[in-house]
Design an enzyme around this catalytic site. Structure first.
Site, PDB file in Angstrom:
ATOM      1  N   HIS A 181       0.762  -1.188   0.048  1.00  0.00           N
ATOM      2  CA  HIS A 181      -0.111   0.114   0.136  1.00  0.00           C
ATOM      3  C   HIS A 181       0.690   1.369   0.037  1.00  0.00           C
ATOM      4  CE1 HIS A 181      -2.456   3.259   1.692  1.00  0.00           C
ATOM      5  NE2 HIS A 181      -3.349   2.598   0.772  1.00  0.00           N
ATOM      6  N   HIS A 200      -1.113   0.731   6.667  1.00  0.00           N
ATOM      7  CA  HIS A 200      -1.190   1.732   5.823  1.00  0.00           C
ATOM      8  C   HIS A 200      -0.008   2.367   5.670  1.00  0.00           C
ATOM      9  CE1 HIS A 200      -5.413   0.701   4.208  1.00  0.00           C
ATOM     10  NE2 HIS A 200      -5.703   0.593   5.390  1.00  0.00           N
ATOM     11  N   GLU A 210      -4.544   0.477  10.812  1.00  0.00           N
ATOM     12  CA  GLU A 210      -5.866   1.123  10.781  1.00  0.00           C
ATOM     13  C   GLU A 210      -7.031   0.721  11.920  1.00  0.00           C
ATOM     14  OE1 GLU A 210      -9.397   2.145   7.495  1.00  0.00           O
ATOM     15  OE2 GLU A 210      -7.718   0.949   6.586  1.00  0.00           O
ATOM     16  N   GLU A 220      -4.013  -4.309   9.509  1.00  0.00           N
ATOM     17  CA  GLU A 220      -4.070  -3.288   8.328  1.00  0.00           C
ATOM     18  C   GLU A 220      -3.039  -2.255   8.219  1.00  0.00           C
ATOM     19  OE1 GLU A 220      -8.497  -2.000   7.625  1.00  0.00           O
ATOM     20  OE2 GLU A 220      -8.967  -3.929   8.704  1.00  0.00           O
TER      21      GLU A 220
END
Length: 308
Positions: free
Chosen positions: A228, A270, A285, A268
């Site tokens: 990402h 990022h 996240e 998660e």
């Protein structure tokens, strides 16, 4: 193989949504809380604070600006925000409605440059709030992340056009299609080698593009990892997040890849940035920041501190 120590610091509940992170001019970490509409500040080893914005504005990417303040995009509110190190917030509404500002970066001209995902435009804002928009020669391209290149231009990813673009400070645009179809690039950063490094979220690859447009791609061990964001450390190594793989990884200038599992399943990851303590920090996240210290025996020590 690079060894790391990883620690996690809770900075919100699981619905807060730490998303992007950067080091500010005050030596603190600043980060966006995309779901709760806040900007957070953490001094490593010290105090946590946060600043409430419009709860629905969805602050996304945050960077240190040329004016000793932090600048960020408000994806849902169609604004660019500025926050001083004392917490004073200014917001600037963009001329194009519903343009979806996302990536933002400082340029060589003393302005901030940003992407408009829903309008196929690149924007420029001066520290005093003057805004200029530049249309791209593609449609439905979803321009995403943006960074300054060593050649004096701003380089950006075109997530849905599967390409990397460059815009000069005069507004001239060049587009470079990627060799891999449907690669969907997102994060991009300048490397110490003078090239740009980027991630291909749909292809599970790391890409490198020279300023004359030559592209190399490096497959990840897990092609479904959905990389990402990407940044570089002080040694010229690029570090990236694997949102779908719950890992952070690094790639050397010659293409050697190492990946590291994060302690908490499904966290998660990022945004990722080099912190003021020379460690890598990533925004999880699900409510935490993770500190990744290279060159140490691997540990997974989790400690918690929560924003008031």
């Amino acid at each position: 193989m690079t060894q790391v120590a990883i620690e996690e610091y809770a900075v919100s509940d699981r619905d807060g949504g730490p998303y992007a992170i950067t080091t500010g001019p005050d030596g603190a970490l600043w980060f966006t809380l995309v779901h709760s509409g806040r900007i957070g500040r953490l001094v490593p080893g010290g105090e946590l604070t946060s600043y409430q914005l419009d709860p629905s504005c969805r602050p996304t990417i945050i960077v240190s600006g040329p004016d000793d303040a932090l600048w960020f995009t408000e994806y849902q509110a169609n604004r660019i925000g500025r926050i001083s190190v004392d917490g004073t917030v200014d917001e600037f509404t963009l001329p194009t409605p519903d343009c979806g500002p996302f990536g933002i970066a400082s340029g060589p001209d003393g302005a901030l440059w940003f992407t408009e995902t829903a309008a196929d435009r690149i924007g420029r804002i001066t520290p005093d709030g003057h805004i200029t928009e530049f249309p791209l020669p593609v449609s439905g391209a979803f321009p995403s992340a943006i960074t300054a290149g060593a050649d004096g231009g701003m380089w950006f990813t075109l997530n849905q056009a599967h390409a990397v673009g460059r815009i000069g400070t005069d507004g001239s645009v060049s587009i470079y299609p990627l060799p891999t179809e449907s690669a969907a690039p997102v994060g991009i950063t300048g490397g110490q080698d003078g090239a740009l490094w980027f991630v291909e979220i749909a292809a599970g690859q790391i890409g490198r593009i020279t300023t004359d447009g030559r592209i190399d791609e490096f497959p990840l061990p897990d092609r479904s990892a959905r990389p990402h964001a990407i940044t570089t450390d002080g040694n010229g190594i690029a570090w990236f997040t694997e949102w779908g793989g719950n890992r952070v990884g690094c790639i050397t200038p010659d293409g050697a890849v190492t990946v590291h599992d994060l302690p908490t399943p499904g966290s998660e990851p990022h945004g990722i940035a080099l912190g003021p303590d020379n460690a890598l920090w990533t925004a999880l996240e699900t409510g935490a920041l993770a500190r990744i210290a290279p060159g140490r025996t691997p540990t997974h020590n989790a400690s918690e501190r929560t924003l008031a």
